[in-house]
Design a protein around this motif. Structure first.
Motif, PDB file in Angstrom:
ATOM      1  N   ASP A   1       0.577  -1.139  -0.212  1.00 53.14           N
ATOM      2  CA  ASP A   1       0.049   0.070   0.114  1.00 53.14           C
ATOM      3  C   ASP A   1       0.598   1.437  -0.214  1.00 53.14           C
ATOM      4  O   ASP A   1      -0.068   2.288  -0.173  1.00 53.14           O
ATOM      5  CB  ASP A   1      -1.313   0.308   1.258  1.00 53.14           C
ATOM      6  CG  ASP A   1      -1.626  -1.042   1.103  1.00 53.14           C
ATOM      7  OD1 ASP A   1      -2.235  -1.222  -0.110  1.00 53.14           O
ATOM      8  OD2 ASP A   1      -2.116  -1.781   2.059  1.00 53.14           O
ATOM      9  N   ASP A   2       1.995   1.124  -0.024  1.00 50.32           N
ATOM     10  CA  ASP A   2       3.168   2.531  -0.051  1.00 50.32           C
ATOM     11  C   ASP A   2       2.931   3.257  -1.221  1.00 50.32           C
ATOM     12  O   ASP A   2       3.245   2.372  -2.427  1.00 50.32           O
ATOM     13  CB  ASP A   2       4.437   1.906   0.473  1.00 50.32           C
ATOM     14  CG  ASP A   2       4.684   1.671   1.820  1.00 50.32           C
ATOM     15  OD1 ASP A   2       3.440   1.940   2.872  1.00 50.32           O
ATOM     16  OD2 ASP A   2       5.409   1.368   2.142  1.00 50.32           O
ATOM     17  N   GLU A   3       2.975   4.251  -1.206  1.00 48.62           N
ATOM     18  CA  GLU A   3       2.796   4.821  -2.470  1.00 48.62           C
ATOM     19  C   GLU A   3       4.141   5.647  -3.128  1.00 48.62           C
ATOM     20  O   GLU A   3       4.862   5.744  -1.678  1.00 48.62           O
ATOM     21  CB  GLU A   3       2.005   6.022  -2.676  1.00 48.62           C
ATOM     22  CG  GLU A   3       0.193   5.629  -2.518  1.00 48.62           C
ATOM     23  CD  GLU A   3      -0.586   6.876  -2.123  1.00 48.62           C
ATOM     24  OE1 GLU A   3      -0.184   7.641  -2.040  1.00 48.62           O
ATOM     25  OE2 GLU A   3      -2.078   6.418  -2.274  1.00 48.62           O
ATOM     26  N   ALA A   4       4.303   6.195  -4.283  1.00 53.42           N
ATOM     27  CA  ALA A   4       5.639   6.996  -4.311  1.00 53.42           C
ATOM     28  C   ALA A   4       5.808   7.936  -3.309  1.00 53.42           C
ATOM     29  O   ALA A   4       5.408   8.843  -3.304  1.00 53.42           O
ATOM     30  CB  ALA A   4       5.607   7.202  -5.537  1.00 53.42           C
ATOM     31  N   GLY A   5       7.111   8.077  -2.271  1.00 53.57           N
ATOM     32  CA  GLY A   5       7.113   9.726  -1.833  1.00 53.57           C
ATOM     33  C   GLY A   5       6.843   9.244  -0.487  1.00 53.57           C
ATOM     34  O   GLY A   5       7.122   9.870   0.378  1.00 53.57           O
TER      35      GLY A   5
END
Length: 247
Positions: A174-178
């Motif tokens: 679930d981690d997004e870019a940034g």
């Protein structure tokens, strides 16, 4: 990634660890919420080495032993494939799809990828500064797509040897870019071989720290291209990581 059998031939242990670590990946698809490991229903072998009946039979016996102990149905082995030609046929079909023929199956990269960033915490003499992990390519990012790390600027040293530390995760989906991690569990992130490079100076001084923002692209040949874009000037710096081999 996650099956280091070339360095350690304990195939069954790596399979068990992989199925356990990914236990939450197929909850919605397989209805196995709360399970302590993924319970496969079908097994597809790939590669000519698995033509050997002893290897194939033993692998199936181990997997079905786990399933029986867990009270699940045994998995079925998919047959009818030429294991010597499976990879070559897949490559040829992919080439046809690139020419507009056939159906492209979109899956994206099977891991999230992170670059190591020195922490802003005060330095302690004699100790390396703590490292944080910045997500630059989220899980499922498709080949040919790009992602920019929003709202962050970093200092990049040019004209001198620098190290780029990369990490991968098959569990943080679930981690997004940034997303910036200052802590993670030992089995969440796997450190990949670092890349050492001397970035060209262009019209700057060796050792100069250039303010940059980061962007990434997953290429069609299976590399993750990390690009540093300066606040001023038109030059860009790039390093590439092989996301299919984890190198």
């Amino acid at each position: 990634m996650g099956l280091p059998y070339a360095q350690d031939a304990a195939i069954s242990r790596h399979l068990a660890a992989f199925l356990s670590r990914q236990h939450g990946a197929a909850d919605d698809l397989l209805g196995q919420a709360g399970s302590d490991f993924i319970k496969p229903t079908r097994v597809l072998f790939n590669g000519g080495v698995l033509k050997a009946p002893l290897l194939a039979g033993r692998t199936m016996a181990i997997i079905n032993g786990w399933l029986t102990t867990a009270g699940a149905d045994e998995a079925a082995l998919l047959t009818g494939l030429d294991l010597d030609l499976a990879v070559a046929r897949g490559s040829a079909y992919y080439g046809s799809v690139r020419q507009g023929q056939g159906v492209r199956i979109r899956g994206g990269i099977a891991s999230a990828y992170y670059v190591g960033i020195e922490s802003a915490m005060p330095a302690i003499p004699g100790m390396e500064p703590p490292v944080e992990a910045l997500c630059v390519a989220p899980f499922g990012m498709e080949e040919g797509s790009e992602a920019e790390v929003p709202g962050r600027e970093f200092g990049l040293v040019v004209g001198e040897p620098v190290r780029f530390r990369f990490f991968g995760s098959t569990t943080r989906r679930d981690d997004e870019a940034g997303t910036l991690l200052d802590f993670w569990e030992p089995d969440e992130l796997e450190e990949l071989p670092e890349i050492q490079a001397t970035l060209p100076v262009e019209d700057r001084r060796p050792g100069e720290v250039v303010p940059v923002r980061l962007a990434s692209r997953v290429t069609e040949v299976g590399t993750l291209r990390l690009e540093a874009i300066p606040r001023e000037g038109g030059q860009r710096w790039q390093v590439e990581l092989d996301v299919r081999e984890g190198q």
